[in-house]
Design an enzyme around this catalytic site. Sequence first.
Site, short mmCIF file in Angstrom:
data_model
loop_
_atom_site.label_atom_id
_atom_site.label_comp_id
_atom_site.label_asym_id
_atom_site.label_seq_id
_atom_site.Cartn_x
_atom_site.Cartn_y
_atom_site.Cartn_z
N ASP A 478 0.83 -1.22 0.00
CA ASP A 478 0.00 0.00 0.00
C ASP A 478 0.86 1.27 0.00
O ASP A 478 2.09 1.22 0.25
CB ASP A 478 -0.89 -0.05 1.25
N ASP A 548 -10.57 2.33 -3.29
CA ASP A 548 -11.14 2.13 -1.95
C ASP A 548 -12.65 2.26 -1.99
O ASP A 548 -13.30 2.10 -0.96
CB ASP A 548 -10.55 3.16 -0.97
C1 DGJ Z 1 -5.88 1.77 1.85
C2 DGJ Z 1 -6.26 0.52 1.11
O1 DGJ Z 1 -6.71 0.83 -0.17
C3 DGJ Z 1 -7.28 -0.24 1.91
O2 DGJ Z 1 -7.72 -1.36 1.20
C4 DGJ Z 1 -6.65 -0.64 3.22
O3 DGJ Z 1 -5.59 -1.53 2.98
C5 DGJ Z 1 -6.16 0.59 3.95
N1 DGJ Z 1 -5.32 1.41 3.14
C6 DGJ Z 1 -5.42 0.20 5.19
O4 DGJ Z 1 -4.86 1.27 5.83
#
Ligand code: DGJ
Length: 731
Positions: A478, A548
């Site tokens: 991430d 997201d």
């Molecule tokens: C952003 C990601 O896109 C989410 O799926 C998740 O992993 C969060 N970060 C966790 O902080």
Amino acid sequence: MSIVYDQQHKLLTLTTANTGYQMQIDELGFLRHLHYGSKTGSQNLAYQILEHDYAFSGNPVEFRKERTHSLDIIPQEFTSFGVGDFRVNSVAVVNPDGSRAARFQYVSHEILDGKYTIPGLPAAYDNGNEAQTLVVTLKDDVTGLMVRLYYGVFEKLDVITRYAEFVNAGEETITLDKASSVCLDLPLGNWDLMHFWGKHALERQPERSPIGHCVTTVGSTRGTSSHQHNPFIIICDHDATEDYGDSYGLMLAYSGGFKAELENNQINCVRAVMGIDDTYFSWKLGPGQSFHTPEVILSYADGLTALSHNYHRFIRHNICRGKHHLEKRPVLINNWEATYFQLDEEKMFALAKEAAALGIDQFVLDDGWFGERYDDNAGLGDWFVNYKKLPNGLDSLINKINGLGMKFGIWVEPEMVNEDSELYRSHPDWALSEPGRTPTFGRNQLVLDMSNKEVVDYLYDCLSTLLKEHNIAYIKWDFNRSICNVYSHVLPADRQGEVSHRFVLGLYGLLERLISEFPDVLFEGCSGGGGRFDAGMLYYTPQIWLSDDTDAIERLIIQGGTSYGYPVSSMGAHVSASPNHQTGRRTPMYTRGVVAMSGAFGYELDLTRLLKRDKEEIREQVQQYHQDEILIHRGLYYRLTDVAKGYYTAWQFVSEDKSQSLVNLVVTSPQPTPDPLHIRFKGLDPDTLYRIKEDKQNITGAALMKAGYTFTPMMGDYPAAQLHLSAVSCK
Ligand code: DGJ
């Protein structure tokens, strides 16, 4: 031969299955661009350029009397700088004497078998006799600065890749203030620009508009390719549709800030320039040193669908790598939207147990398992287990999950650090921050200096230890903020303009080491969803968490927009809870399944709290996905409706041999007296009779494509339908 040199006319012609590309070395040694588009054979296309006296456009000394030669008008492969081309330039230099000029003239060229690579950067690869390389060397005689233009010609795939290498063959340091990868002067025409804008949780919304008489810029100054703009643009004829019309794609295989500039000039010629964002860029090139720009993947096709197919095929086969990129992917359950940071061994195991019972293949432990990570204020940088949450350690959970027959995956965000972390307390200077200035925070975190080798080595040690010590099959990588305070504490003042690009090189170097050492691990990219969704990351991670925003209705546009350039196998897509956590919308489980199945499929909700009938539906979805995955990931993808318009959205997959097809439809806004849900299918064989599993009819491909198919009207909240077609006979 896909690259031919005609010595008599000094023509270089590149040919692919359906496209042609031609350039010419002119009498002054400038490299003219003559054509990119449909195939035109070996015809010399120089006749197209009619030279006039264009006032205020400037003439090289050799033509000062005739005034008929002007770099401001001539289409070129790569521009010179400061010598009379007033359009957007490919390059900007500062010479040792402070002057700002470079006149690049032809020196030599080479035609090589195979595809070039780019040191430290992603570059499309050849699977064996697929590509040829052309290298044209141009030089500025005054300073000795050379630019080598590389062309990778993938004949059967209708793709030409390009990048530029700058070499300082002079005796003093030259500074590059701009170093683009490509300059493409388009044929005369009426051109539209399509680009893919967005924001966090709403990425890659397609937008199309005519290219005006101004400079239009699409780009990112955020240090990543970004949620806001994608390094992929399409230039198409104003009348081009999915099915026909000149359509060009320019895709930068780069994950840092980028810039695409388009200008329709004084005589209605359009130029496109694309490369690294030059806002903070400046690179000192010492004598004998080289600078390599990232690669641009070019394709031309008749119609947007054919263009998308070229990119889908190319990204799957010539960009993504490793043992997973063409294989079936595990269906996964991710705990993020189920528990967020409130994870512990018992909850995670309960979730995994439910998932295993439904046929799900892999469990992914998301953010919160390490350091003092109870919310997003602390812990990043401390890549060791949080024993308060997982008192028996990681292995206890992994073993239990493996015992269910499931693989185990884990979340990391290596390039970040929280102030409240052991890492930051020991190495505050490892974070990007300008001296004397309090840095700007994003999600309460700072960005590590990936241009610092010590930082990259530390991350390599942490991650390789994690992978060596535990049975981890998957890493979700991430990156949750944009980059600012671009200042490295290990580079001198006059090299701070190099930090952004060195950051990206540091990231790529780290990924390369990890994927080579752990070839069995499937890496998934992520940046707060789709903030770093680009061909650069896809070179290391064959799938990327798309957004997201897991709302199925919003996903129709996000996935549809992304599909213009990227294959569905690269798009992480999950079924999440209803009401949805981002929008509050309620959608049926069936619809959520239909949408998420057009991607690298998974679930992201608390399965322990679902009704029995929802679980039953999930079990069926997983089984169906396993049956359809090959068709979905390896088939050709067709957008049947405009992804952003109308009251329903439909898309289709067709196997390459046309024997199988899957049609998907989602009603996004049910109507009281509905217009018929009538769609013409695509890509089928007209002479084949297809059995439609869901309504048990047999209909010919010709009828389904020319007359179309009418779905039974659907009522209620966001209903969906799928049709499976299989060939029963051919004429
Ligand atoms: C952003 C990601 O896109 C989410 O799926 C998740 O992993 C969060 N970060 C966790 O902080």
